[in-house]
Design a protein around this motif. Structure first.
Motif, PDB file in Angstrom:
ATOM      1  N   VAL A  18      10.917   6.815  -0.177  1.00  0.00           N
ATOM      2  CA  VAL A  18      11.747   5.687  -0.589  1.00  0.00           C
ATOM      3  C   VAL A  18      10.908   4.422  -0.451  1.00  0.00           C
ATOM      4  O   VAL A  18      10.392   4.118   0.625  1.00  0.00           O
ATOM      5  N   ILE A  19      10.750   3.721  -1.564  1.00  0.00           N
ATOM      6  CA  ILE A  19      10.002   2.470  -1.578  1.00  0.00           C
ATOM      7  C   ILE A  19      10.988   1.326  -1.746  1.00  0.00           C
ATOM      8  O   ILE A  19      11.746   1.284  -2.718  1.00  0.00           O
ATOM      9  N   GLU A  20      11.003   0.412  -0.789  1.00  0.00           N
ATOM     10  CA  GLU A  20      11.926  -0.728  -0.833  1.00  0.00           C
ATOM     11  C   GLU A  20      11.257  -1.919  -1.511  1.00  0.00           C
ATOM     12  O   GLU A  20      10.158  -2.329  -1.141  1.00  0.00           O
ATOM     13  N   ASN A  21      11.935  -2.432  -2.534  1.00  0.00           N
ATOM     14  CA  ASN A  21      11.428  -3.590  -3.262  1.00  0.00           C
ATOM     15  C   ASN A  21      12.589  -4.530  -3.561  1.00  0.00           C
ATOM     16  O   ASN A  21      13.537  -4.144  -4.236  1.00  0.00           O
ATOM     17  N   ASN A  22      12.536  -5.747  -3.005  1.00  0.00           N
ATOM     18  CA  ASN A  22      13.594  -6.743  -3.227  1.00  0.00           C
ATOM     19  C   ASN A  22      14.989  -6.216  -2.906  1.00  0.00           C
ATOM     20  O   ASN A  22      15.942  -6.421  -3.663  1.00  0.00           O
ATOM     21  N   GLY A  23      15.096  -5.505  -1.795  1.00  0.00           N
ATOM     22  CA  GLY A  23      16.399  -5.024  -1.357  1.00  0.00           C
ATOM     23  C   GLY A  23      16.872  -3.753  -2.030  1.00  0.00           C
ATOM     24  O   GLY A  23      17.974  -3.267  -1.747  1.00  0.00           O
ATOM     25  N   ILE A  24      16.062  -3.181  -2.915  1.00  0.00           N
ATOM     26  CA  ILE A  24      16.433  -1.933  -3.595  1.00  0.00           C
ATOM     27  C   ILE A  24      15.513  -0.815  -3.119  1.00  0.00           C
ATOM     28  O   ILE A  24      14.285  -0.972  -3.084  1.00  0.00           O
ATOM     29  N   GLY A  25      16.110   0.311  -2.737  1.00  0.00           N
ATOM     30  CA  GLY A  25      15.322   1.461  -2.306  1.00  0.00           C
ATOM     31  C   GLY A  25      15.139   2.437  -3.452  1.00  0.00           C
ATOM     32  O   GLY A  25      16.115   3.011  -3.942  1.00  0.00           O
ATOM     33  N   TYR A  26      13.920   2.622  -3.904  1.00  0.00           N
ATOM     34  CA  TYR A  26      13.639   3.535  -5.010  1.00  0.00           C
ATOM     35  C   TYR A  26      13.275   4.915  -4.471  1.00  0.00           C
ATOM     36  O   TYR A  26      12.301   5.061  -3.721  1.00  0.00           O
ATOM     37  N   LYS A  27      14.066   5.914  -4.852  1.00  0.00           N
ATOM     38  CA  LYS A  27      13.793   7.288  -4.458  1.00  0.00           C
ATOM     39  C   LYS A  27      12.761   7.847  -5.438  1.00  0.00           C
ATOM     40  O   LYS A  27      13.028   7.982  -6.636  1.00  0.00           O
ATOM     41  N   ILE A  28      11.578   8.161  -4.932  1.00  0.00           N
ATOM     42  CA  ILE A  28      10.478   8.584  -5.792  1.00  0.00           C
ATOM     43  C   ILE A  28       9.982   9.968  -5.383  1.00  0.00           C
ATOM     44  O   ILE A  28       9.483  10.165  -4.273  1.00  0.00           O
ATOM     45  N   LEU A  29      10.138  10.923  -6.284  1.00  0.00           N
ATOM     46  CA  LEU A  29       9.640  12.276  -6.048  1.00  0.00           C
ATOM     47  C   LEU A  29       8.122  12.268  -6.212  1.00  0.00           C
ATOM     48  O   LEU A  29       7.595  11.684  -7.163  1.00  0.00           O
ATOM     49  N   THR A  30       7.424  12.910  -5.302  1.00  0.00           N
ATOM     50  CA  THR A  30       5.965  12.843  -5.324  1.00  0.00           C
ATOM     51  C   THR A  30       5.354  14.173  -4.878  1.00  0.00           C
ATOM     52  O   THR A  30       6.008  14.938  -4.152  1.00  0.00           O
ATOM     53  N   PRO A  31       4.134  14.505  -5.316  1.00  0.00           N
ATOM     54  CA  PRO A  31       3.532  15.802  -4.991  1.00  0.00           C
ATOM     55  C   PRO A  31       3.419  16.074  -3.494  1.00  0.00           C
ATOM     56  O   PRO A  31       3.776  17.141  -3.027  1.00  0.00           O
ATOM     57  N   ASN A  32       2.890  15.113  -2.740  1.00  0.00           N
ATOM     58  CA  ASN A  32       2.707  15.286  -1.296  1.00  0.00           C
ATOM     59  C   ASN A  32       3.282  14.083  -0.551  1.00  0.00           C
ATOM     60  O   ASN A  32       2.550  13.168  -0.172  1.00  0.00           O
ATOM     61  N   LYS A  38       1.455   7.739   6.770  1.00  0.00           N
ATOM     62  CA  LYS A  38       0.617   6.737   7.436  1.00  0.00           C
ATOM     63  C   LYS A  38       0.826   5.330   6.874  1.00  0.00           C
ATOM     64  O   LYS A  38       0.349   4.352   7.444  1.00  0.00           O
ATOM     65  N   GLU A  39       1.559   5.273   5.738  1.00  0.00           N
ATOM     66  CA  GLU A  39       1.813   3.970   5.114  1.00  0.00           C
ATOM     67  C   GLU A  39       3.208   3.427   5.444  1.00  0.00           C
ATOM     68  O   GLU A  39       3.603   2.382   4.927  1.00  0.00           O
ATOM     69  N   THR A  40       3.969   4.147   6.268  1.00  0.00           N
ATOM     70  CA  THR A  40       5.329   3.716   6.604  1.00  0.00           C
ATOM     71  C   THR A  40       5.349   2.285   7.134  1.00  0.00           C
ATOM     72  O   THR A  40       4.587   1.933   8.040  1.00  0.00           O
ATOM     73  N   GLY A  41       6.194   1.471   6.530  1.00  0.00           N
ATOM     74  CA  GLY A  41       6.299   0.067   6.932  1.00  0.00           C
ATOM     75  C   GLY A  41       5.308  -0.842   6.236  1.00  0.00           C
ATOM     76  O   GLY A  41       5.381  -2.070   6.368  1.00  0.00           O
ATOM     77  N   LYS A  42       4.393  -0.259   5.497  1.00  0.00           N
ATOM     78  CA  LYS A  42       3.372  -1.055   4.788  1.00  0.00           C
ATOM     79  C   LYS A  42       3.752  -1.243   3.317  1.00  0.00           C
ATOM     80  O   LYS A  42       4.517  -0.462   2.750  1.00  0.00           O
ATOM     81  N   VAL A  43       3.203  -2.268   2.711  1.00  0.00           N
ATOM     82  CA  VAL A  43       3.417  -2.512   1.283  1.00  0.00           C
ATOM     83  C   VAL A  43       2.339  -1.768   0.496  1.00  0.00           C
ATOM     84  O   VAL A  43       1.141  -1.946   0.738  1.00  0.00           O
ATOM     85  N   ILE A  44       2.770  -0.892  -0.413  1.00  0.00           N
ATOM     86  CA  ILE A  44       1.811  -0.129  -1.220  1.00  0.00           C
ATOM     87  C   ILE A  44       2.232  -0.153  -2.687  1.00  0.00           C
ATOM     88  O   ILE A  44       3.337  -0.598  -3.034  1.00  0.00           O
ATOM     89  N   ARG A  45       1.368   0.330  -3.538  1.00  0.00           N
ATOM     90  CA  ARG A  45       1.658   0.452  -4.971  1.00  0.00           C
ATOM     91  C   ARG A  45       1.761   1.928  -5.319  1.00  0.00           C
ATOM     92  O   ARG A  45       0.871   2.717  -4.997  1.00  0.00           O
ATOM     93  N   VAL A  46       2.852   2.313  -5.952  1.00  0.00           N
ATOM     94  CA  VAL A  46       3.052   3.700  -6.371  1.00  0.00           C
ATOM     95  C   VAL A  46       3.153   3.725  -7.899  1.00  0.00           C
ATOM     96  O   VAL A  46       3.979   3.035  -8.491  1.00  0.00           O
ATOM     97  N   TYR A  47       2.294   4.513  -8.534  1.00  0.00           N
ATOM     98  CA  TYR A  47       2.313   4.636  -9.998  1.00  0.00           C
ATOM     99  C   TYR A  47       3.430   5.602 -10.381  1.00  0.00           C
ATOM    100  O   TYR A  47       3.476   6.732  -9.891  1.00  0.00           O
ATOM    101  N   THR A  48       4.327   5.142 -11.219  1.00  0.00           N
ATOM    102  CA  THR A  48       5.553   5.893 -11.465  1.00  0.00           C
ATOM    103  C   THR A  48       5.706   6.399 -12.895  1.00  0.00           C
ATOM    104  O   THR A  48       5.163   5.838 -13.847  1.00  0.00           O
TER     105      THR A  48
END
Length: 200
Positions: A18-32, A38-48
């Motif tokens: 779940v990636i939170e952006n501007n108060g919205i949590g995006y549920k993103i299915l991903t391979p692994n 290790k990125e929990t709580g950090k701001v990252i970029r996910v290609y969707t």
């Protein structure tokens, strides 16, 4: 629809993040998903990739553009859906998958969950020679090697024709093709090496 989502890693589950952006949590299915732990709580970029069908709307996410590119191309293969494409990416590196397709390595492809011989053959038929337009920047060595090997393709093709003329089936020839492609030989040398392998 969405090229990427940049936000904070809010939750990591067994199948999605779940990636939170501007108060919205995006549920993103991903391979692994656990790679994101290790990125929990950090701001990252996910290609969707926004997947839309009559009965399902899902968001799939990847750490790199090459993963996303390969995922979208796998979806075009008959017999492979989103779950199958995710399983392939979860089990292997994009470069490994591309190399296996380019080298017609069915033995490698059938190791992926849900990929049988028929699907592996379909992957090769549908994708071989068609991935460089999507991922040339990611695997330059692989495709440069293929281009340099093009000059040897005449000798290789002639050798395969000779083997067929000798009575070997397409299935038998296809089994040894990946190993033969690794070398640059003359037609006569290809035939000799092929016969050594076929007669084992």
């Amino acid at each position: 629809m969405f090229e990427f989502i940049k936000g904070t890693v809010d939750f990591v589950g067994p199948e999605y993040v779940v990636i939170e952006n501007n108060g919205i949590g995006y549920k993103i299915l991903t391979p692994n998903p656990f790679l994101f732990s290790k990125e929990t709580g950090k701001v990252i970029r996910v290609y969707t990739y926004h997947y839309v069908r009559e009965d399902i709307i899902s968001l799939y996410g990847f750490m790199t553009r090459e993963e996303k590119a390969l995922f979208t191309r796998l979806l075009n293969v008959s017999g492979i859906g989103p779950k199958g494409a995710l399983a392939i990416l979860a089990s292997g590196e994009p470069e490994q998958v591309v190399q296996a397709i380019e080298n017609e390595d069915e033995a490698f492809l059938v190791k992926f969950p849900g990929v049988g011989k028929k699907t592996a053959r379909q992957m090769i038929l549908d994708l071989k020679g068609k991935l460089h337009d999507l991922v040339p920047d990611f695997f330059p060595d692989l495709f440069n090697a293929n281009e340099s090997a093009a000059a040897d393709s005449v000798d290789f093709d002639e050798a395969l024709q000779a083997l067929q003329a000798l009575g070997y089936s397409e299935k038998e020839i296809r089994k040894i093709t990946p190993e033969l492609r690794k070398e640059k030989l003359s037609t006569e040398q290809y035939i000799k090496k092929a016969l050594q392998k076929l007669l084992k």
